[in-house]
Design a protein around this motif. Structure first.
Motif, PDB file in Angstrom:
ATOM      1  N   ASP A  49      24.422 -10.943  -8.154  1.00 25.93           N
ATOM      2  CA  ASP A  49      24.196 -10.497  -9.523  1.00 25.93           C
ATOM      3  C   ASP A  49      22.724 -10.621  -9.925  1.00 25.93           C
ATOM      4  O   ASP A  49      22.378 -10.514 -11.088  1.00 25.93           O
ATOM      5  N   MET A  50      21.843 -10.782  -8.937  1.00 26.19           N
ATOM      6  CA  MET A  50      20.435 -11.042  -9.244  1.00 26.19           C
ATOM      7  C   MET A  50      19.737  -9.899  -9.974  1.00 26.19           C
ATOM      8  O   MET A  50      18.761 -10.122 -10.662  1.00 26.19           O
ATOM      9  N   TYR A  51      20.238  -8.675  -9.863  1.00 31.24           N
ATOM     10  CA  TYR A  51      19.605  -7.542 -10.536  1.00 31.24           C
ATOM     11  C   TYR A  51      20.539  -6.849 -11.524  1.00 31.24           C
ATOM     12  O   TYR A  51      20.281  -5.728 -11.929  1.00 31.24           O
ATOM     13  N   MET A  52      21.566  -7.514 -11.957  1.00 34.19           N
ATOM     14  CA  MET A  52      22.548  -6.891 -12.846  1.00 34.19           C
ATOM     15  C   MET A  52      21.949  -6.511 -14.202  1.00 34.19           C
ATOM     16  O   MET A  52      22.409  -5.584 -14.843  1.00 34.19           O
ATOM     17  N   ARG A  53      20.927  -7.203 -14.655  1.00 37.54           N
ATOM     18  CA  ARG A  53      20.324  -6.899 -15.965  1.00 37.54           C
ATOM     19  C   ARG A  53      19.350  -5.729 -15.903  1.00 37.54           C
ATOM     20  O   ARG A  53      18.935  -5.210 -16.924  1.00 37.54           O
ATOM     21  N   ILE A  54      18.958  -5.338 -14.699  1.00 38.38           N
ATOM     22  CA  ILE A  54      18.003  -4.240 -14.545  1.00 38.38           C
ATOM     23  C   ILE A  54      18.761  -2.919 -14.563  1.00 38.38           C
ATOM     24  O   ILE A  54      19.672  -2.704 -13.778  1.00 38.38           O
ATOM     25  N   GLU A  55      18.381  -2.041 -15.472  1.00 38.54           N
ATOM     26  CA  GLU A  55      19.117  -0.788 -15.683  1.00 38.54           C
ATOM     27  C   GLU A  55      18.883   0.257 -14.599  1.00 38.54           C
ATOM     28  O   GLU A  55      19.759   1.054 -14.302  1.00 38.54           O
ATOM     29  N   ASN A  56      17.693   0.292 -14.010  1.00 38.38           N
ATOM     30  CA  ASN A  56      17.332   1.392 -13.124  1.00 38.38           C
ATOM     31  C   ASN A  56      17.496   1.095 -11.646  1.00 38.38           C
ATOM     32  O   ASN A  56      16.848   1.716 -10.809  1.00 38.38           O
ATOM     33  N   ILE A  57      18.349   0.156 -11.323  1.00 36.76           N
ATOM     34  CA  ILE A  57      18.692  -0.106  -9.929  1.00 36.76           C
ATOM     35  C   ILE A  57      20.158   0.264  -9.769  1.00 36.76           C
ATOM     36  O   ILE A  57      21.009  -0.187 -10.521  1.00 36.76           O
ATOM     37  N   GLU A  58      20.429   1.100  -8.799  1.00 37.71           N
ATOM     38  CA  GLU A  58      21.813   1.470  -8.519  1.00 37.71           C
ATOM     39  C   GLU A  58      22.248   0.761  -7.243  1.00 37.71           C
ATOM     40  O   GLU A  58      21.524   0.765  -6.247  1.00 37.71           O
ATOM     41  N   ILE A  59      23.404   0.134  -7.287  1.00 38.33           N
ATOM     42  CA  ILE A  59      23.943  -0.574  -6.127  1.00 38.33           C
ATOM     43  C   ILE A  59      25.007   0.304  -5.486  1.00 38.33           C
ATOM     44  O   ILE A  59      25.954   0.733  -6.145  1.00 38.33           O
ATOM     45  N   SER A  98      13.132  -9.277  -3.228  1.00 36.46           N
ATOM     46  CA  SER A  98      12.116  -9.235  -4.282  1.00 36.46           C
ATOM     47  C   SER A  98      11.335  -7.928  -4.253  1.00 36.46           C
ATOM     48  O   SER A  98      10.725  -7.547  -5.247  1.00 36.46           O
ATOM     49  N   THR A  99      11.360  -7.229  -3.142  1.00 41.01           N
ATOM     50  CA  THR A  99      10.658  -5.949  -3.052  1.00 41.01           C
ATOM     51  C   THR A  99      11.226  -4.938  -4.041  1.00 41.01           C
ATOM     52  O   THR A  99      10.521  -4.047  -4.503  1.00 41.01           O
ATOM     53  N   VAL A 100      12.474  -5.083  -4.402  1.00 39.44           N
ATOM     54  CA  VAL A 100      13.077  -4.203  -5.395  1.00 39.44           C
ATOM     55  C   VAL A 100      12.326  -4.328  -6.725  1.00 39.44           C
ATOM     56  O   VAL A 100      12.065  -3.330  -7.397  1.00 39.44           O
ATOM     57  N   THR A 101      11.951  -5.548  -7.077  1.00 40.82           N
ATOM     58  CA  THR A 101      11.206  -5.716  -8.327  1.00 40.82           C
ATOM     59  C   THR A 101       9.826  -5.073  -8.237  1.00 40.82           C
ATOM     60  O   THR A 101       9.332  -4.549  -9.222  1.00 40.82           O
ATOM     61  N   TRP A 102       9.222  -5.091  -7.068  1.00 50.41           N
ATOM     62  CA  TRP A 102       7.941  -4.398  -6.890  1.00 50.41           C
ATOM     63  C   TRP A 102       8.114  -2.924  -7.211  1.00 50.41           C
ATOM     64  O   TRP A 102       7.303  -2.327  -7.897  1.00 50.41           O
ATOM     65  N   ALA A 103       9.175  -2.337  -6.667  1.00 48.14           N
ATOM     66  CA  ALA A 103       9.425  -0.914  -6.894  1.00 48.14           C
ATOM     67  C   ALA A 103       9.591  -0.623  -8.384  1.00 48.14           C
ATOM     68  O   ALA A 103       9.043   0.356  -8.895  1.00 48.14           O
ATOM     69  N   ILE A 104      10.320  -1.460  -9.084  1.00 50.20           N
ATOM     70  CA  ILE A 104      10.515  -1.264 -10.517  1.00 50.20           C
ATOM     71  C   ILE A 104       9.183  -1.381 -11.253  1.00 50.20           C
ATOM     72  O   ILE A 104       8.883  -0.602 -12.150  1.00 50.20           O
ATOM     73  N   TYR A 105       8.364  -2.360 -10.875  1.00 48.15           N
ATOM     74  CA  TYR A 105       7.024  -2.475 -11.488  1.00 48.15           C
ATOM     75  C   TYR A 105       6.225  -1.190 -11.327  1.00 48.15           C
ATOM     76  O   TYR A 105       5.520  -0.767 -12.228  1.00 48.15           O
ATOM     77  N   TYR A 106       6.345  -0.576 -10.147  1.00 46.03           N
ATOM     78  CA  TYR A 106       5.628   0.674  -9.872  1.00 46.03           C
ATOM     79  C   TYR A 106       6.298   1.894 -10.506  1.00 46.03           C
ATOM     80  O   TYR A 106       5.767   2.987 -10.449  1.00 46.03           O
ATOM     81  N   GLY A 107       7.484   1.726 -11.084  1.00 46.77           N
ATOM     82  CA  GLY A 107       8.200   2.851 -11.678  1.00 46.77           C
ATOM     83  C   GLY A 107       8.860   3.730 -10.635  1.00 46.77           C
ATOM     84  O   GLY A 107       8.937   4.950 -10.797  1.00 46.77           O
ATOM     85  N   ILE A 108       9.343   3.124  -9.572  1.00 45.46           N
ATOM     86  CA  ILE A 108       9.980   3.864  -8.482  1.00 45.46           C
ATOM     87  C   ILE A 108      11.491   3.659  -8.568  1.00 45.46           C
ATOM     88  O   ILE A 108      11.972   2.523  -8.577  1.00 45.46           O
ATOM     89  N   SER A 118       0.814  -1.218   0.000  1.00 44.44           N
ATOM     90  CA  SER A 118       0.000   0.000   0.000  1.00 44.44           C
ATOM     91  C   SER A 118       0.846   1.266   0.000  1.00 44.44           C
ATOM     92  O   SER A 118       0.445   2.285  -0.547  1.00 44.44           O
ATOM     93  N   THR A 119       2.001   1.213   0.626  1.00 44.56           N
ATOM     94  CA  THR A 119       2.833   2.422   0.734  1.00 44.56           C
ATOM     95  C   THR A 119       3.889   2.511  -0.359  1.00 44.56           C
ATOM     96  O   THR A 119       4.275   3.607  -0.749  1.00 44.56           O
ATOM     97  N   LEU A 120       4.335   1.388  -0.865  1.00 41.94           N
ATOM     98  CA  LEU A 120       5.385   1.410  -1.881  1.00 41.94           C
ATOM     99  C   LEU A 120       4.941   2.152  -3.133  1.00 41.94           C
ATOM    100  O   LEU A 120       5.697   2.937  -3.703  1.00 41.94           O
ATOM    101  N   CYS A 121       3.709   1.955  -3.535  1.00 37.19           N
ATOM    102  CA  CYS A 121       3.223   2.550  -4.782  1.00 37.19           C
ATOM    103  C   CYS A 121       3.162   4.076  -4.745  1.00 37.19           C
ATOM    104  O   CYS A 121       3.075   4.719  -5.786  1.00 37.19           O
ATOM    105  N   ILE A 122       3.254   4.690  -3.575  1.00 35.87           N
ATOM    106  CA  ILE A 122       3.234   6.145  -3.480  1.00 35.87           C
ATOM    107  C   ILE A 122       4.604   6.712  -3.104  1.00 35.87           C
ATOM    108  O   ILE A 122       4.735   7.897  -2.834  1.00 35.87           O
TER     109      ILE A 122
END
Length: 106
Positions: free
Chosen positions: A44-54, A21-31, A7-11
Motif C-alpha cells: 500500500d506504499m503508493y495508494m495515496r498517489i493518484e497517477n500510479i496505476e497498479i 522509490s524510482t516510481v516517485t522519481w517518475a512522478i516528480y518528473y511528471g511521467i 539521466s534517462t528517466l526524465c525524458i
C-alpha cells in the motif's frame, strides 16, 4: 542499462516498474507510471498517489500502457503530496522492519 537512470528517466514517456522509490522519481518528473504486481504483493506504499496505476494481471498490461500514453495527466496533487515532510521522515528502516515482521508472522 548503460546510461544512468536519472539521466534517462526524465525524458521517458512512461515508467513501468514494481514497488520502488524510482516510481516517485517518475512522478516528480511528471511521467505516467505503472506498477506491475503480478505476484500480488499488495503493497500500500503508493495508494495515496493518484497517477500510479497498479496492474496485477499480465494480459491487462498492454491496455493500461496504451491508456497511460494517451491520457492527459495532472501531477500537481501527487507532486505536492510527495513534497510533504512525512514522506522524508527518516523512518524507512522502521517501516521495512514492520513489513518484514508482518510477513514472517503470516
Amino acid at each position: 542499462m548503460i546510461e544512468d537512470l536519472a539521466s534517462t528517466l526524465c525524458i521517458s514517456d512512461l515508467f513501468i516498474g514494481t514497488f520502488s522509490s524510482t516510481v516517485t522519481w517518475a512522478i516528480y518528473y511528471g511521467i505516467p507510471s505503472i506498477i506491475v504486481d503480478f505476484y500480488n504483493l499488495n503493497s500500500d506504499m503508493y495508494m495515496r498517489i493518484e497517477n500510479i496505476e497498479i496492474v496485477k494481471v499480465k494480459n491487462k498490461l498492454e491496455n493500461v500502457i496504451s491508456k497511460k500514453l494517451i491520457e492527459e495527466t495532472d501531477f500537481k496533487y501527487d507532486q505536492n503530496l510527495l513534497s510533504k515532510d512525512e514522506v522524508f521522515d527518516g523512518k524507512t528502516v522502521q517501516r521495512y522492519n514492520q513489513v518484514i515482521l508482518k510477513n514472517i508472522k503470516g
